[in-house]
Design a protein around this motif. Sequence first.
Motif, PDB file in Angstrom:
ATOM      1  N   GLY A  40      -1.959  -8.820  19.641  1.00  0.00           N
ATOM      2  CA  GLY A  40      -3.445  -8.936  18.451  1.00  0.00           C
ATOM      3  C   GLY A  40      -4.524  -7.802  19.240  1.00  0.00           C
ATOM      4  N   GLY A  41      -4.897  -7.161  18.139  1.00  0.00           N
ATOM      5  CA  GLY A  41      -5.960  -5.815  18.624  1.00  0.00           C
ATOM      6  C   GLY A  41      -5.961  -4.817  17.654  1.00  0.00           C
ATOM      7  N   LYS A  60      -9.366  -0.871  12.598  1.00  0.00           N
ATOM      8  CA  LYS A  60      -8.071  -2.392  10.812  1.00  0.00           C
ATOM      9  C   LYS A  60      -7.654  -2.839  12.374  1.00  0.00           C
ATOM     10  CE  LYS A  60      -9.967   0.296   8.625  1.00  0.00           C
ATOM     11  NZ  LYS A  60     -10.899   0.328   6.876  1.00  0.00           N
ATOM     12  N   ASP A  61      -7.426  -4.859  12.501  1.00  0.00           N
ATOM     13  CA  ASP A  61      -7.179  -5.469  13.502  1.00  0.00           C
ATOM     14  C   ASP A  61      -5.337  -5.311  13.315  1.00  0.00           C
ATOM     15  OD1 ASP A  61      -9.872  -6.086  13.974  1.00  0.00           O
ATOM     16  OD2 ASP A  61      -9.587  -7.719  12.854  1.00  0.00           O
ATOM     17  N   TRP A  62      -4.604  -5.894  13.573  1.00  0.00           N
ATOM     18  CA  TRP A  62      -3.215  -5.795  13.729  1.00  0.00           C
ATOM     19  C   TRP A  62      -2.876  -7.413  14.378  1.00  0.00           C
ATOM     20  CZ3 TRP A  62      -0.781  -6.469  18.474  1.00  0.00           C
ATOM     21  CH2 TRP A  62      -1.868  -6.323  19.112  1.00  0.00           C
ATOM     22  N   ALA A  63      -1.712  -7.810  14.084  1.00  0.00           N
ATOM     23  CA  ALA A  63      -1.412  -9.206  14.686  1.00  0.00           C
ATOM     24  C   ALA A  63       0.097  -8.874  15.193  1.00  0.00           C
ATOM     25  CB  ALA A  63      -1.861 -10.458  14.119  1.00  0.00           C
ATOM     26  N   GLY A  64       0.593  -9.360  15.481  1.00  0.00           N
ATOM     27  CA  GLY A  64       2.193  -9.654  16.219  1.00  0.00           C
ATOM     28  C   GLY A  64       2.632 -10.845  16.645  1.00  0.00           C
ATOM     29  N   THR A 122      -3.007  -3.568   9.524  1.00  0.00           N
ATOM     30  CA  THR A 122      -2.774  -3.309   9.876  1.00  0.00           C
ATOM     31  C   THR A 122      -1.274  -3.853   9.512  1.00  0.00           C
ATOM     32  OG1 THR A 122      -4.186  -1.714  10.908  1.00  0.00           O
ATOM     33  CG2 THR A 122      -2.119  -1.952  12.260  1.00  0.00           C
ATOM     34  N   LEU A 123      -0.314  -3.474   9.461  1.00  0.00           N
ATOM     35  CA  LEU A 123       1.195  -4.052   9.601  1.00  0.00           C
ATOM     36  C   LEU A 123       1.750  -4.075  10.566  1.00  0.00           C
ATOM     37  CD1 LEU A 123       2.150  -3.317   5.711  1.00  0.00           C
ATOM     38  CD2 LEU A 123       0.822  -5.738   6.610  1.00  0.00           C
ATOM     39  N   VAL A 156       8.037  -5.482   7.603  1.00  0.00           N
ATOM     40  CA  VAL A 156       6.870  -6.025   8.442  1.00  0.00           C
ATOM     41  C   VAL A 156       7.667  -7.280   9.036  1.00  0.00           C
ATOM     42  CG1 VAL A 156       4.614  -7.442   7.894  1.00  0.00           C
ATOM     43  CG2 VAL A 156       5.638  -5.388   6.181  1.00  0.00           C
ATOM     44  N   GLN A 157       6.811  -7.978  10.091  1.00  0.00           N
ATOM     45  CA  GLN A 157       6.907  -9.171  10.930  1.00  0.00           C
ATOM     46  C   GLN A 157       6.079 -10.513  10.189  1.00  0.00           C
ATOM     47  OE1 GLN A 157       7.589  -8.832  14.975  1.00  0.00           O
ATOM     48  NE2 GLN A 157       6.084 -10.578  15.195  1.00  0.00           N
TER      49      GLN A 157
END
Length: 288
Positions: A93-94, A108-112, A124-125, A198-199
């Motif tokens: 994430g970040g 804008k936060d992202w997660a994976g 954030t996708l 999208v994951q």
Amino acid sequence: MKISKILAGMSAAAIVASMAMIPASAAGTKLNVSDDLAKIGRQTQDDLFAVFFNGDESEGAVNKDAISDLGAVYGASFTIKVDNNDWNTIGGGGSINFNSKSGDWNAKDWAGGSWVEDDKPKDTLCYTTEEEGTYVLEYLGDAPVFATTDGDADNYAAVGINNWAADLKGIDVVGMKVLGADGNVLFEAGSNKDKKEVQKKPVAEESSSGADSTPSGTDSKKDDSKKDDKSSAAATSTAATSSKSGTTTTATSSAAASDNVAATGATAGLALAGVALAGAAIVISKRK
């Protein structure tokens, strides 16, 4: 009296030893930036990379005039490569950042991977691609991310990516795009990949046979702890975004996430202290 002093000393030593281990996991995994991107951007710290489109050239590369109107920027995407096993078990994430004098630290936060939570979607996708271990992180908003004044000579404007997952083997940043209102590309650099979908969940979970892998008679404490870790990381990233200060380009999100790691380390320190005390008590009882 002598016994109490021995116990106190052992307890303090255990806590100090545990605290000494905290800094090793404080920062996010290093972002390994491809050579072509490194030439046009800045990496002031390992877990933060940014490309400047306005600013002071004496401080590093600035891609002036690469985007004719900064007020037309609505988003950006970064193509990254990761170890897919780590991605699906550890997760990451970040944030994608739009840093400017007018907007300060606009993250804008992202997660994976295993950090993706369907009930807590991010702005954030994280998209999959045709290439295993390669993903596209994309933010596209409904309003400009920079003010038109950010194009003035006295201001600056940067698009960056931040990471605070400390346990991944590494994240390779290989491409980036700056996007307009309709997702049209205003600027592109590096080796970008075409996004698929999208994951929603880890690839490993999607491809499983559906059989319950939990041994009979055991509970799912490991899964619960992972969920708690993700929730804590999301909470700290939100706090970091709201605690913006000045016009610095330092990754406050990463620092906030490290607080969570530090708290975990402190808890471990107390546990070590308890073990030390128990050991001392056994020795004393034997001497009696």
